[in-house]
Design a protein around this motif. Structure first.
Motif, PDB file in Angstrom:
ATOM      1  N   PRO A 153      37.094  32.247  43.246  1.00 37.33           N
ATOM      2  CA  PRO A 153      37.050  31.669  41.907  1.00 37.33           C
ATOM      3  C   PRO A 153      38.434  31.795  41.259  1.00 37.33           C
ATOM      4  CG  PRO A 153      35.256  33.219  42.215  1.00 37.33           C
ATOM      5  CD  PRO A 153      36.124  33.333  43.424  1.00 37.33           C
ATOM      6  N   SER A 154      38.900  30.758  40.589  1.00 37.44           N
ATOM      7  CA  SER A 154      40.302  30.734  40.159  1.00 37.44           C
ATOM      8  C   SER A 154      40.614  31.669  38.998  1.00 37.44           C
ATOM      9  CB  SER A 154      40.743  29.315  39.835  1.00 37.44           C
ATOM     10  OG  SER A 154      39.816  28.764  38.947  1.00 37.44           O
ATOM     11  N   LYS A 155      39.596  32.385  38.485  1.00 36.67           N
ATOM     12  CA  LYS A 155      39.878  33.371  37.425  1.00 36.67           C
ATOM     13  C   LYS A 155      40.813  34.473  37.937  1.00 36.67           C
ATOM     14  CE  LYS A 155      35.947  36.175  38.668  1.00 36.67           C
ATOM     15  NZ  LYS A 155      34.557  36.378  38.648  1.00 36.67           N
ATOM     16  N   ASN A 156      40.966  34.571  39.268  1.00 36.96           N
ATOM     17  CA  ASN A 156      41.843  35.593  39.822  1.00 36.96           C
ATOM     18  C   ASN A 156      43.318  35.318  39.555  1.00 36.96           C
ATOM     19  OD1 ASN A 156      39.940  37.336  41.307  1.00 36.96           O
ATOM     20  ND2 ASN A 156      39.453  35.399  42.286  1.00 36.96           N
ATOM     21  N   ILE A 157      43.675  34.078  39.391  1.00 37.88           N
ATOM     22  CA  ILE A 157      45.100  33.713  39.303  1.00 37.88           C
ATOM     23  C   ILE A 157      45.683  34.160  37.958  1.00 37.88           C
ATOM     24  CG2 ILE A 157      46.797  31.882  39.525  1.00 37.88           C
ATOM     25  CD1 ILE A 157      44.777  30.265  41.050  1.00 37.88           C
ATOM     26  N   THR A 160      51.687  35.009  45.522  1.00 41.12           N
ATOM     27  CA  THR A 160      50.815  35.452  46.620  1.00 41.12           C
ATOM     28  C   THR A 160      49.345  35.414  46.191  1.00 41.12           C
ATOM     29  OG1 THR A 160      51.198  37.767  46.010  1.00 41.12           O
ATOM     30  CG2 THR A 160      52.506  36.899  47.817  1.00 41.12           C
ATOM     31  N   THR A 161      49.101  35.689  44.920  1.00 40.19           N
ATOM     32  CA  THR A 161      47.722  35.625  44.427  1.00 40.19           C
ATOM     33  C   THR A 161      47.216  34.181  44.437  1.00 40.19           C
ATOM     34  OG1 THR A 161      47.864  37.684  43.207  1.00 40.19           O
ATOM     35  CG2 THR A 161      46.250  36.107  42.420  1.00 40.19           C
ATOM     36  N   ALA A 162      48.081  33.247  44.073  1.00 38.74           N
ATOM     37  CA  ALA A 162      47.682  31.829  44.111  1.00 38.74           C
ATOM     38  C   ALA A 162      47.413  31.391  45.554  1.00 38.74           C
ATOM     39  CB  ALA A 162      48.771  30.962  43.483  1.00 38.74           C
ATOM     40  N   THR A 163      48.280  31.807  46.484  1.00 39.07           N
ATOM     41  CA  THR A 163      48.097  31.477  47.904  1.00 39.07           C
ATOM     42  C   THR A 163      46.752  32.023  48.395  1.00 39.07           C
ATOM     43  OG1 THR A 163      50.480  31.576  48.291  1.00 39.07           O
ATOM     44  CG2 THR A 163      49.065  31.806  50.226  1.00 39.07           C
ATOM     45  N   THR A 164      46.483  33.277  48.047  1.00 35.55           N
ATOM     46  CA  THR A 164      45.267  33.947  48.514  1.00 35.55           C
ATOM     47  C   THR A 164      44.015  33.313  47.923  1.00 35.55           C
ATOM     48  OG1 THR A 164      46.522  35.998  48.662  1.00 35.55           O
ATOM     49  CG2 THR A 164      44.127  36.196  48.653  1.00 35.55           C
ATOM     50  N   THR A 165      44.080  33.004  46.640  1.00 37.37           N
ATOM     51  CA  THR A 165      42.936  32.404  45.950  1.00 37.37           C
ATOM     52  C   THR A 165      42.562  31.072  46.599  1.00 37.37           C
ATOM     53  OG1 THR A 165      43.607  33.494  43.913  1.00 37.37           O
ATOM     54  CG2 THR A 165      42.120  31.636  43.682  1.00 37.37           C
ATOM     55  N   ALA A 166      43.588  30.284  46.925  1.00 39.88           N
ATOM     56  CA  ALA A 166      43.333  28.987  47.563  1.00 39.88           C
ATOM     57  C   ALA A 166      42.849  29.192  49.002  1.00 39.88           C
ATOM     58  CB  ALA A 166      44.599  28.141  47.544  1.00 39.88           C
ATOM     59  N   PHE A 167      43.478  30.104  49.715  1.00 39.09           N
ATOM     60  CA  PHE A 167      43.145  30.297  51.124  1.00 39.09           C
ATOM     61  C   PHE A 167      41.683  30.701  51.298  1.00 39.09           C
ATOM     62  CE2 PHE A 167      42.713  32.776  55.018  1.00 39.09           C
ATOM     63  CZ  PHE A 167      43.353  31.971  55.953  1.00 39.09           C
ATOM     64  N   PHE A 168      41.241  31.694  50.500  1.00 38.52           N
ATOM     65  CA  PHE A 168      39.863  32.179  50.646  1.00 38.52           C
ATOM     66  C   PHE A 168      38.891  31.460  49.702  1.00 38.52           C
ATOM     67  CE2 PHE A 168      42.276  35.887  52.308  1.00 38.52           C
ATOM     68  CZ  PHE A 168      41.672  35.987  53.551  1.00 38.52           C
ATOM     69  N   ASN A 169      39.421  30.475  48.988  1.00 38.76           N
ATOM     70  CA  ASN A 169      38.582  29.696  48.082  1.00 38.76           C
ATOM     71  C   ASN A 169      37.860  30.604  47.065  1.00 38.76           C
ATOM     72  OD1 ASN A 169      37.648  27.290  47.175  1.00 38.76           O
ATOM     73  ND2 ASN A 169      35.941  27.161  48.627  1.00 38.76           N
ATOM     74  N   ASN A 189      28.633  43.083  46.625  1.00 38.80           N
ATOM     75  CA  ASN A 189      27.655  42.712  45.591  1.00 38.80           C
ATOM     76  C   ASN A 189      27.667  43.680  44.407  1.00 38.80           C
ATOM     77  OD1 ASN A 189      26.519  40.272  46.435  1.00 38.80           O
ATOM     78  ND2 ASN A 189      25.338  41.335  48.024  1.00 38.80           N
ATOM     79  N   ARG A 190      28.206  44.869  44.612  1.00 39.66           N
ATOM     80  CA  ARG A 190      28.251  45.862  43.534  1.00 39.66           C
ATOM     81  C   ARG A 190      29.412  45.660  42.569  1.00 39.66           C
ATOM     82  NH1 ARG A 190      28.565  51.778  45.292  1.00 39.66           N
ATOM     83  NH2 ARG A 190      29.219  51.901  43.125  1.00 39.66           N
ATOM     84  N   PHE A 191      30.506  45.052  43.043  1.00 42.17           N
ATOM     85  CA  PHE A 191      31.717  44.966  42.219  1.00 42.17           C
ATOM     86  C   PHE A 191      32.127  43.518  41.974  1.00 42.17           C
ATOM     87  CE2 PHE A 191      32.013  49.173  44.124  1.00 42.17           C
ATOM     88  CZ  PHE A 191      32.394  49.952  43.040  1.00 42.17           C
ATOM     89  N   GLU A 192      32.508  43.273  40.739  1.00 47.66           N
ATOM     90  CA  GLU A 192      33.064  41.974  40.409  1.00 47.66           C
ATOM     91  C   GLU A 192      34.408  41.850  41.128  1.00 47.66           C
ATOM     92  OE1 GLU A 192      33.877  41.365  36.297  1.00 47.66           O
ATOM     93  OE2 GLU A 192      34.074  39.205  36.621  1.00 47.66           O
ATOM     94  N   ASN A 193      34.753  40.649  41.553  1.00 42.31           N
ATOM     95  CA  ASN A 193      36.042  40.418  42.235  1.00 42.31           C
ATOM     96  C   ASN A 193      36.157  41.114  43.583  1.00 42.31           C
ATOM     97  OD1 ASN A 193      36.927  38.808  40.215  1.00 42.31           O
ATOM     98  ND2 ASN A 193      38.383  40.285  39.368  1.00 42.31           N
ATOM     99  N   MET A 194      35.026  41.561  44.123  1.00 39.59           N
ATOM    100  CA  MET A 194      35.088  42.082  45.491  1.00 39.59           C
ATOM    101  C   MET A 194      34.347  41.111  46.412  1.00 39.59           C
ATOM    102  SD  MET A 194      34.009  45.694  47.247  1.00 39.59           S
ATOM    103  CE  MET A 194      34.899  46.704  46.092  1.00 39.59           C
ATOM    104  N   VAL A 218      33.598  35.405  52.272  1.00 42.53           N
ATOM    105  CA  VAL A 218      34.611  34.357  52.138  1.00 42.53           C
ATOM    106  C   VAL A 218      35.409  34.128  53.423  1.00 42.53           C
ATOM    107  CG1 VAL A 218      34.825  34.657  49.640  1.00 42.53           C
ATOM    108  CG2 VAL A 218      36.314  35.978  51.168  1.00 42.53           C
ATOM    109  N   ALA A 219      35.105  34.895  54.471  1.00 44.39           N
ATOM    110  CA  ALA A 219      35.850  34.715  55.728  1.00 44.39           C
ATOM    111  C   ALA A 219      35.090  35.315  56.901  1.00 44.39           C
ATOM    112  CB  ALA A 219      37.229  35.365  55.639  1.00 44.39           C
TER     113      ALA A 219
END
Ligand code: ZN
Ligand code: ZN
Length: 261
Positions: A257-261, A246-255, A52-57, A89-90
């Motif tokens: 937000p797609s801004k990570n790709i 690998t980032t696309a695979t991970t983003t889809a796997f853990f659902n 909750n403290r960090f964006e993208n964590m 997310v998991a």
């Protein structure tokens, strides 16, 4: 380039006490998203607070097979509650560890099955820790994991034959720095049979720094870059393409937000 560390323990003391420095060095290395993984009721709470403290964590909640002996029904009910937090997310890490054998097999199997039931109910992916227990892990997944949609074997260090079995079950793999070690020829043969769209990256820090940084006792997400370069080479891919895949695979796997790709 954006890489995702899909399995780190940022709540463990040595990393937590310098978390701002750890995150800063990670971002500089191109590792910009993290999944911090819980291992017991206390760490699960801390993982969510940190996420909750960090964006993208993001966080995963679970009780490690080492701690299965102490897991109560109440713990599992609490875990299910925590898993509904939006940064979770998991489910995991969970599974079987017959190498260290810190908990009775019976307890490990029971707690593993409980995790699978929660993941199925909440429609979340499961992060599996499996050590010296391949056949039995598959058995429990067959029995209790039928309704679990996504499964990743973390720190995969099995053989190509085992990888093929997991591929037929549509499972995923994540690799730590262990794949860079001199004696990891068996794991490298497994990498060869795993398609890029089933493959993810992790540090499992604070443990197991990759080569050529293996002497750095405290592993951290910034060092993921070495594992990424090593695996890109092994796959005969350009690092940027490998990172993107690998980032696309991970983003889809853990659902995520797609801004990570
Ligand atoms: Zn593990
Ligand atoms: Zn771990």
């Amino acid at each position: 380039m954006k890489l995702i560390d899909t399995h780190c323990h940022l709540t463990f003391d040595d990393l937590a006490k310098d978390i701002d420095g750890v995150i800063e060095r990670s971002r500089q290395a191109g590792v910009t998203t993290w999944l911090t993984v819980g291992t017991d009721p206390n760490e699960n709470q801390k993982a969510i607070e940190l996420a909750n403290r960090f964006e993208n964590m993001y966080a995963a909640v679970g009780i490690h097979p080492h701690d299965a002996k102490t897991a109560t029904g109440e713990n599992m009910a609490e875990l299910k509650e925590l898993a509904q937090n939006e940064k979770v997310v998991a489910i995991g890490e969970t599974g079987l560890d017959y190498f260290y054998d810190n908990s009775l097999h019976e307890d490990q199997r029971r707690v593993f099955a409980d995790h699978l039931n929660i993941a199925a109910e909440l429609n979340l992916p499961v992060i599996i820790h499996c050590r010296k227990a391949f056949d039995e892990t598959i058995e429990i997944l067959n029995e209790h994991g039928r309704d679990v949609k996504k499964v990743v074997f973390h720190c995969f260090s099995g053989s190509a034959e085992q990888a093929k079995i997991l591929l037929t079950k549509r499972y995923y793999f994540s690799f730590t720095g262990v794949v860079t070690f001199k004696n990891a020829e068996k794991t490298r043969k497994a990498v060869a049979v795993i398609p890029i769209d089933r493959l993810m990256l992790e540090t499992d820090c604070p443990y197991m720094s990759p080569e050529p940084m293996r002497k750095q006792k405290l592993n951290e997400p910034a060092l993921l870059i070495h594992t990424a370069k090593f695996l890109a080479d092994l796959k005969g891919m350009d690092l940027a393409d490998f990172a993107q895949a690998t980032t696309a695979t991970t983003t889809a796997f853990f659902n995520l937000p797609s801004k990570n790709i």
